[in-house]
Design an enzyme around this catalytic site. Sequence first.
Site, PDB file in Angstrom:
ATOM      1  N   SER A 126       0.823  -1.209   0.000  1.00 51.48           N
ATOM      2  CA  SER A 126       0.000   0.000   0.000  1.00 51.48           C
ATOM      3  C   SER A 126       0.861   1.266   0.000  1.00 51.48           C
ATOM      4  CB  SER A 126      -0.958  -0.042   1.196  1.00 51.48           C
ATOM      5  OG  SER A 126      -1.950   0.952   1.097  1.00 51.48           O
ATOM      6  N   ASP A 171      10.235   5.394 -10.151  1.00 49.77           N
ATOM      7  CA  ASP A 171       9.822   5.899 -11.461  1.00 49.77           C
ATOM      8  C   ASP A 171      10.410   7.259 -11.785  1.00 49.77           C
ATOM      9  OD1 ASP A 171       8.382   3.611 -11.743  1.00 49.77           O
ATOM     10  OD2 ASP A 171       6.403   4.550 -11.816  1.00 49.77           O
ATOM     11  N   LYS A 217      -0.708  -4.213  -3.068  1.00 54.72           N
ATOM     12  CA  LYS A 217      -1.983  -3.683  -2.573  1.00 54.72           C
ATOM     13  C   LYS A 217      -2.084  -2.244  -3.066  1.00 54.72           C
ATOM     14  CE  LYS A 217      -5.196  -2.060   0.393  1.00 54.72           C
ATOM     15  NZ  LYS A 217      -5.651  -0.666   0.454  1.00 54.72           N
TER      16      LYS A 217
END
Length: 470
Positions: A305, A316, A330
């Site tokens: 999460s 990224d 998740k």
Amino acid sequence: MRSFFTRERIAWTAVTVVLLAAVAFFALSPRLAAATPEEETRQYLSTLGNVFRFVRDSYVDADKAMPKALYEGALKGMFEALGDPHSEYYTAEDMRLLDEDTNGVFGGVGLVITKIDGEGAEVVSPIDGTPAYQAGISAGDMIIKVDGVVTADLSSDDIVKRLRGTPSTEVVVTIRRGETNVFEVTITRAMIEVPTVKSAMMPGSIGYLRISQFTPQTAERVQAAVNSFRTAGYRAMVVDVRGNPGGLLSSVEQVADIFLSGGPVVSTRSERVPGENAVFEAKANPLDVGADIPVAVLVDKGSASASEILAGALKDTGRAKLFGVTTYGKGSVQQVRRLGDGGFKLTMARYYTPGNYTIDKVGVTPDVTVEEPPITPEQEASYGKLLQENTIRKWVAANPQPSDAKVSLFVAELQRQGIALDTRTLRRLVREQVNRTNNNPPVFDLEYDIVLQAAVKAIQAGQVAPKALP
């Protein structure tokens, strides 16, 4: 003979009356013919109301057909029909437990779990320093029984309720580790306060930051750790979110601000609720981790999460390099709504990283995969024997502060007895048990933590280049 047929006739007459009543009842229910979604919804709600009243007034045990019980049962069934472990109805007691989770203080064993249908409750992570941590519970363990009750038949909330309780009381948990190792652990409950951040300086002027959970206090504590690193003259940084089950989106946004000078951190998307479509962007912070500071992030299957949001954003954007194994996956967004004293949690969107990747059921893949080598069936059997017989725990209980020489003798004796595990693995198991027994987990462990070793080696070799968003 005559009395037999008389009783039989009476019985069939009663059955006929009941059947006629049922036919009349359902005849009065609205016909679910082809209709618009809104018309169909009204028809179903009307039928549901009819059934509700019929059950309330006709069920054989009146005390089991009270309106509140039927109402809560209907709502639970509605959310279970979604087949989503993250969407569920909350009773008043469930809401209390949720508030405890958010605040980070509660009575229990210190486990973060998720329900696996047909199997039990998988441990996402044990919380450092808690009874579960001290008992040796690990991420990936499957809880198959709690106090003898099979967890495959329980909801996630039911399992949590059984694990939590008054401090100093005991709960017996049956664990399946791997495919074959099954053993019981007796855990004494305590007040659990989640220690969200730990930090220390490592050799080579590398700051080590462990984030255990994202709570309202996490960002403030991360900033304090970064400030201390700056004072100590840090030249690189390791962020460890292994075993971090997540937490508040607002908290991870604030933490990301400390590492990113701008640009997206995460986006949420929903095909059905336009209001759930949003992009969360980092804001410039004069106390940011400098763009000249290389950052390595450690992840594992217990990173879930919010911790996946941070790891995905730093990966990224090129701000950090990730080490470890693929995270939990998740990546769905839940909203909690209150209904009186109770409420519900509903999945309404999914998270996407700045690179436009979904986290849900996929996880975040590290740049550098580092994991312990798989064990052979013979090694697994030996490991299972140690667990079932509590061999290492008993030895450490008798030798809570063993010298290095004493540990070497114990390891050699285990191998002489046929334990098919290498010396490094056995010494690591002893070290972990000593830390648990003394409730003194180290902030970091450069001797046995191969993921941390790989990150430090890459930093020292210049393979974790600093890069910040423009």
